[in-house]
Design a protein around this motif. Structure first.
Motif, short mmCIF file in Angstrom:
data_model
loop_
_atom_site.label_atom_id
_atom_site.label_comp_id
_atom_site.label_asym_id
_atom_site.label_seq_id
_atom_site.Cartn_x
_atom_site.Cartn_y
_atom_site.Cartn_z
N MET A 1 24.57 2.95 18.87
CA MET A 1 24.29 1.55 18.60
C MET A 1 23.75 1.35 17.20
SD MET A 1 22.28 0.99 22.15
CE MET A 1 22.16 -0.79 22.14
N SER A 2 23.82 2.41 16.41
CA SER A 2 23.15 2.36 15.13
C SER A 2 23.94 1.55 14.12
CB SER A 2 22.95 3.79 14.63
OG SER A 2 22.38 3.75 13.36
N GLY A 3 23.30 0.50 13.62
CA GLY A 3 23.86 -0.13 12.43
C GLY A 3 23.31 0.67 11.28
N ASP A 4 23.91 0.60 10.13
CA ASP A 4 23.38 1.40 9.04
C ASP A 4 22.39 0.61 8.20
OD1 ASP A 4 24.44 3.82 9.61
OD2 ASP A 4 26.37 3.32 8.70
N ASP A 5 21.98 -0.57 8.72
CA ASP A 5 21.06 -1.37 7.93
C ASP A 5 19.68 -0.73 7.89
OD1 ASP A 5 23.14 -3.13 7.81
OD2 ASP A 5 22.46 -4.30 9.54
N PRO A 6 19.09 -0.71 6.70
CA PRO A 6 17.71 -0.24 6.63
C PRO A 6 16.79 -1.28 7.28
CG PRO A 6 18.45 -1.01 4.50
CD PRO A 6 19.63 -1.05 5.40
N VAL A 7 15.58 -0.84 7.57
CA VAL A 7 14.60 -1.76 8.16
C VAL A 7 14.32 -2.89 7.18
CG1 VAL A 7 12.31 -1.90 9.18
CG2 VAL A 7 13.58 0.23 9.28
N GLU B 1 6.65 -3.76 -1.84
CA GLU B 1 5.93 -3.59 -3.11
C GLU B 1 4.62 -2.81 -2.93
OE1 GLU B 1 5.83 -7.53 -4.81
OE2 GLU B 1 8.03 -7.48 -4.95
N ASP B 2 3.90 -3.11 -1.86
CA ASP B 2 2.66 -2.36 -1.59
C ASP B 2 2.96 -0.88 -1.41
OD1 ASP B 2 1.24 -4.64 -1.70
OD2 ASP B 2 0.62 -4.68 0.40
N LEU B 3 4.03 -0.58 -0.66
CA LEU B 3 4.35 0.81 -0.38
C LEU B 3 4.87 1.51 -1.63
CD1 LEU B 3 5.95 0.56 3.19
CD2 LEU B 3 3.70 1.44 2.57
N ARG B 4 5.53 0.74 -2.51
CA ARG B 4 6.03 1.33 -3.74
C ARG B 4 4.86 1.85 -4.59
NH1 ARG B 4 9.80 -2.48 -6.10
NH2 ARG B 4 11.30 -1.55 -4.67
N GLU B 5 3.76 1.10 -4.54
CA GLU B 5 2.57 1.55 -5.29
C GLU B 5 2.05 2.88 -4.77
OE1 GLU B 5 -0.54 -1.32 -5.79
OE2 GLU B 5 0.91 -2.87 -6.34
N LEU B 6 2.32 3.16 -3.48
CA LEU B 6 1.90 4.43 -2.90
C LEU B 6 2.98 5.50 -3.11
CD1 LEU B 6 0.38 3.34 0.54
CD2 LEU B 6 -0.83 3.90 -1.56
N GLY B 7 4.09 5.11 -3.74
CA GLY B 7 5.16 6.07 -4.00
C GLY B 7 6.24 6.12 -2.95
N PHE B 8 6.26 5.12 -2.06
CA PHE B 8 7.33 5.07 -1.07
C PHE B 8 8.44 4.17 -1.59
CE2 PHE B 8 3.75 6.33 1.48
CZ PHE B 8 4.29 7.15 2.45
N SER B 9 9.68 4.67 -1.59
CA SER B 9 10.78 3.80 -2.02
C SER B 9 11.14 2.85 -0.87
CB SER B 9 11.99 4.65 -2.42
OG SER B 9 12.20 5.66 -1.47
N ALA B 10 11.88 1.81 -1.19
CA ALA B 10 12.28 0.83 -0.18
C ALA B 10 13.04 1.53 0.94
CB ALA B 10 13.13 -0.25 -0.82
N PRO B 11 12.89 1.06 2.18
CA PRO B 11 13.51 1.75 3.31
C PRO B 11 15.03 1.87 3.18
CG PRO B 11 12.29 -0.21 4.04
CD PRO B 11 12.10 -0.10 2.58
N GLN C 1 12.79 5.46 9.10
CA GLN C 1 11.55 6.17 8.76
C GLN C 1 11.60 6.67 7.32
OE1 GLN C 1 9.45 5.68 10.85
NE2 GLN C 1 9.89 6.35 12.93
N PRO C 2 10.45 6.74 6.67
CA PRO C 2 10.41 7.23 5.29
C PRO C 2 10.60 8.75 5.22
CG PRO C 2 8.20 6.73 6.08
CD PRO C 2 9.13 6.34 7.18
N GLU C 3 11.42 9.17 4.27
CA GLU C 3 11.64 10.60 4.05
C GLU C 3 10.33 11.31 3.68
OE1 GLU C 3 14.86 12.22 2.18
OE2 GLU C 3 15.91 11.38 3.93
N TRP D 1 7.95 3.46 11.13
CA TRP D 1 6.70 3.56 10.36
C TRP D 1 6.56 2.36 9.44
CZ3 TRP D 1 5.40 3.97 5.16
CH2 TRP D 1 4.16 4.53 4.85
N TYR D 2 7.67 1.93 8.85
CA TYR D 2 7.62 0.78 7.94
C TYR D 2 7.13 -0.48 8.66
CZ TYR D 2 10.54 3.46 4.66
OH TYR D 2 11.03 4.40 3.81
N ARG D 3 7.61 -0.67 9.87
CA ARG D 3 7.22 -1.86 10.62
C ARG D 3 5.73 -1.84 10.96
NH1 ARG D 3 10.25 -6.21 9.84
NH2 ARG D 3 12.42 -5.91 10.45
N ILE D 4 5.22 -0.65 11.25
CA ILE D 4 3.79 -0.55 11.59
C ILE D 4 2.95 -0.82 10.33
CG2 ILE D 4 1.99 0.94 12.57
CD1 ILE D 4 4.21 0.11 14.54
N GLN D 5 3.41 -0.31 9.20
CA GLN D 5 2.72 -0.60 7.95
C GLN D 5 2.70 -2.10 7.67
OE1 GLN D 5 1.01 0.98 5.25
NE2 GLN D 5 0.63 2.20 7.08
N GLU D 6 3.85 -2.72 7.88
CA GLU D 6 3.97 -4.16 7.65
C GLU D 6 3.00 -4.91 8.57
OE1 GLU D 6 8.01 -6.66 7.19
OE2 GLU D 6 7.58 -6.00 9.22
#
Lengths: 164, 137
Positions: free
Chosen positions: A61-67, A75-85, A89-91, B25-30
């Motif tokens: 059922m997986s679409g390939d859309d990111p979250v 933007e907040d997560l980018r400051e922590l060094g996480f790229s956009a989903p 789940q983040p690598e 994890w992204y959703r929980i952060q959000e």
């Protein structure tokens, strides 16, 4: 939850963790695990179903859309060094390389430990307190959910920025 | 087989949690950054449906499929237990982006690294069992 009530059970996922301990013989070390865990076999079956459900969702059922999280979070997560989903789940946390790093290893192990310890101490997790407990208008569950958020906010705004 | 309905309920749970992205994890952060309604919508609608269902079950004394009364066990009142336990749980929830259900759904989804968090959760539960007599409840 309603389906399980109809089956004559109550919805609480973290009980399975206690059942697993008991089934592995932890009853010898603590009375807390010395109970008839076989009466909870239904809950373990629910767990097996949940794993299968995850597999079915990703396989068929997986679409390939990111979250699609909000721009502010990206933007907040980018400051922590996480790229956009680009996935669910983040690598940076769930990849094999992350697992082999000290930080990634400890994050998952200690995070998991706190989930197990905290949910048993509080007598329930998201399903038992936030959903089943609040549905039954239980004040203890409201206190537990407030606790979930105190802990969650500390992790989000203090621990994660320290780690990343 | 009596157990099959629980497996089917679990499969439904796993699919809903995956497709609603509640295992992300992204959703929980959000959620913990209060930057979207998504997770509040999921948990909120579950609670609203739950409140209605529990109310109806109590009002009409509905029974389960075997004809037994459906009973709700009230939780014992205590503040430190729920507040401290809940806080510890919340710390882990926001770090791993998963609570106990999603730990296992993620495993099925193919995120093998989560096995380490599951091992941690089992260990945490075990340690709680060892020290619970010494904790305030």
């Amino acid at each position: 939850m309603v389906l399980l009530l109809f089956f004559g059970k109550s919805f609480g996922f973290s009980t399975n963790l206690r059942v697993i301990c008991a089934a592995c013989g932890a009853g010898k070390h603590s009375r807390f695990f010395d109970f008839n865990w076989r009466a909870q076999t239904w809950n373990l079956l629910f767990l097996v179903g949940a794993v299968l459900g995850g597999w079915i969702a990703s396989e068929f059922m997986s679409g390939d859309d990111p979250v699609q999280i909000s721009q502010a979070t990206i933007e907040d997560l980018r400051e922590l060094g996480f790229s956009a989903p680009d996935d669910l789940q983040p690598e940076k946390i769930f990849s094999f390389e992350a697992l082999l790093s000290v930080r990634g290893f400890l994050l998952l192990l200690i995070g998991g430990f706190m989930i197990g310890f905290g949910s048993r101490y509080a007598g329930g997790c998201t399903s038992g307190h936030a959903i089943s407990g609040l549905s039954n208008l239980q004040l203890p569950s409201l206190i537990a959910v407030i606790g979930f958020f105190i802990g969650g906010l500390i992790s989000t705004f203090i621990l994660l920025p320290l780690l990343f | 087989m009596k157990g099959i309905k629980f497996i089917l309920a679990g499969i439904l749970f796993g699919i809903v949690m995956s497709k609603s992205e509640a295992i992300s994890w992204y959703r929980i952060q959000e959620m913990f950054r209060f930057q979207a309604f998504h997770m509040y919508g999921i948990i909120g609608s579950a609670v609203i449906l739950g409140v209605i269902a529990v109310h109806l079950i109590k009002k009409y004394k509905l029974r389960d499929y075997q004809g037994n009364p459906i009973v709700f066990q009230p939780k014992e009142m205590s503040v430190p237990r729920y507040l401290v336990g809940g806080t510890v749980f919340g710390l882990g929830w926001a770090l791993t982006g998963a609570c106990p259900g999603p730990l296992f759904v993620n495993l099925g989804y193919g995120y093998w690294a989560i096995l380490l968090a599951i091992a941690g959760a089992v260990a945490g539960t075990y340690v709680y069992g060892l020290v619970r007599e010494k904790l305030p409840h």
